[in-house]
Scaffold this active site. Sequence first.
Site, mmCIF file in Angstrom:
data_model
loop_
_atom_site.group_PDB
_atom_site.id
_atom_site.type_symbol
_atom_site.label_atom_id
_atom_site.label_comp_id
_atom_site.label_asym_id
_atom_site.label_seq_id
_atom_site.Cartn_x
_atom_site.Cartn_y
_atom_site.Cartn_z
ATOM 1 N N GLY A 176 -12.732 33.934 -5.000
ATOM 2 C CA GLY A 176 -12.010 33.092 -4.187
ATOM 3 C C GLY A 176 -10.411 33.556 -4.282
ATOM 4 N N GLN A 227 -1.615 31.898 -4.529
ATOM 5 C CA GLN A 227 -1.538 32.888 -5.492
ATOM 6 C C GLN A 227 -0.870 34.079 -5.062
ATOM 7 O OE1 GLN A 227 -6.114 31.885 -5.958
ATOM 8 N NE2 GLN A 227 -5.437 32.814 -8.109
ATOM 9 N N CYS A 281 -9.938 32.073 -13.499
ATOM 10 C CA CYS A 281 -8.558 32.181 -12.404
ATOM 11 C C CYS A 281 -7.977 33.386 -12.482
ATOM 12 C CB CYS A 281 -7.836 31.132 -12.579
ATOM 13 S SG CYS A 281 -6.600 31.194 -11.061
ATOM 14 N N LEU A 282 -7.700 34.378 -11.144
ATOM 15 C CA LEU A 282 -7.165 35.424 -11.189
ATOM 16 C C LEU A 282 -5.780 35.128 -11.688
ATOM 17 C CD1 LEU A 282 -8.657 36.904 -7.957
ATOM 18 C CD2 LEU A 282 -9.061 37.489 -10.160
ATOM 19 N N HIS A 290 -11.379 24.320 -6.694
ATOM 20 C CA HIS A 290 -10.355 25.002 -7.522
ATOM 21 C C HIS A 290 -9.512 25.597 -6.614
ATOM 22 C CE1 HIS A 290 -9.608 28.276 -10.702
ATOM 23 N NE2 HIS A 290 -9.265 28.840 -9.386
ATOM 24 N N GLU A 291 -9.794 26.227 -5.274
ATOM 25 C CA GLU A 291 -8.998 26.734 -4.510
ATOM 26 C C GLU A 291 -7.994 25.844 -3.794
ATOM 27 O OE1 GLU A 291 -8.835 29.749 -4.816
ATOM 28 O OE2 GLU A 291 -10.829 30.503 -5.285
ATOM 29 N N HIS A 322 -5.076 24.850 -5.901
ATOM 30 C CA HIS A 322 -4.135 26.083 -5.704
ATOM 31 C C HIS A 322 -3.062 25.482 -4.429
ATOM 32 C CE1 HIS A 322 -4.987 28.951 -8.626
ATOM 33 N NE2 HIS A 322 -6.004 29.087 -8.277
#
Length: 172
Positions: free
Chosen positions: A46, A51, A94-95, A136-137, A140
Amino acid sequence: MAKRSILIAPDPRLKAKAKDVEKVDGAVRRLVDDMLETMYGAEGIGLAAVQIGVTQRVIVMDLEQKDGKNNPRVFINPKILWASDETATFQEGCLSVPDIWEDVERPASIRAEYLDRDGKRQELEADGLLADCLQHEMDHLDGVLFIDHISRLKRSIALRKLAKVKRQKETA
Ligand code: GNR
Ligand code: NI
């Protein structure tokens, strides 16, 4: 399409609150394409626009990548309509928080509405990894990282580890 660079915590831009997309037009679809290319390039499941430093409420996801076959999902202006009292715990990464994995507890099932890449309103009921990843997204988009949900001690250990990784990358 162009791959964009992913912001790594700690970075004030990851704390930005994203704004609703007013119109799903060609520029938004180009952003979606760039985000998908960035997500696949980074081997994530995702990615939220925040991000890559874009403060718009846009998410891409693909939970079913295998054998070079992609099943991209796009969520624009997502809103949670309902969340279960029952919770589920997933180990998250997480990236923007590389090399750190921690258990996070969230509502197990959710119902959400969003616009698809054609600007059409959709509704979705989700559980399992899809529910976890969507939450989670969506975090962000409000400037929240998964490490904000873990204990203070674990978060400070994670942030120290991140700072070390960041330093090593800068001197590499
Ligand atoms: O690639 C990712 N894996 C992942 C695993 C468990 C729970 C959430 C995620 S999302 C993450 C990509 C990312 O950072 N999205 O914001
Ligand atoms: Ni993330």
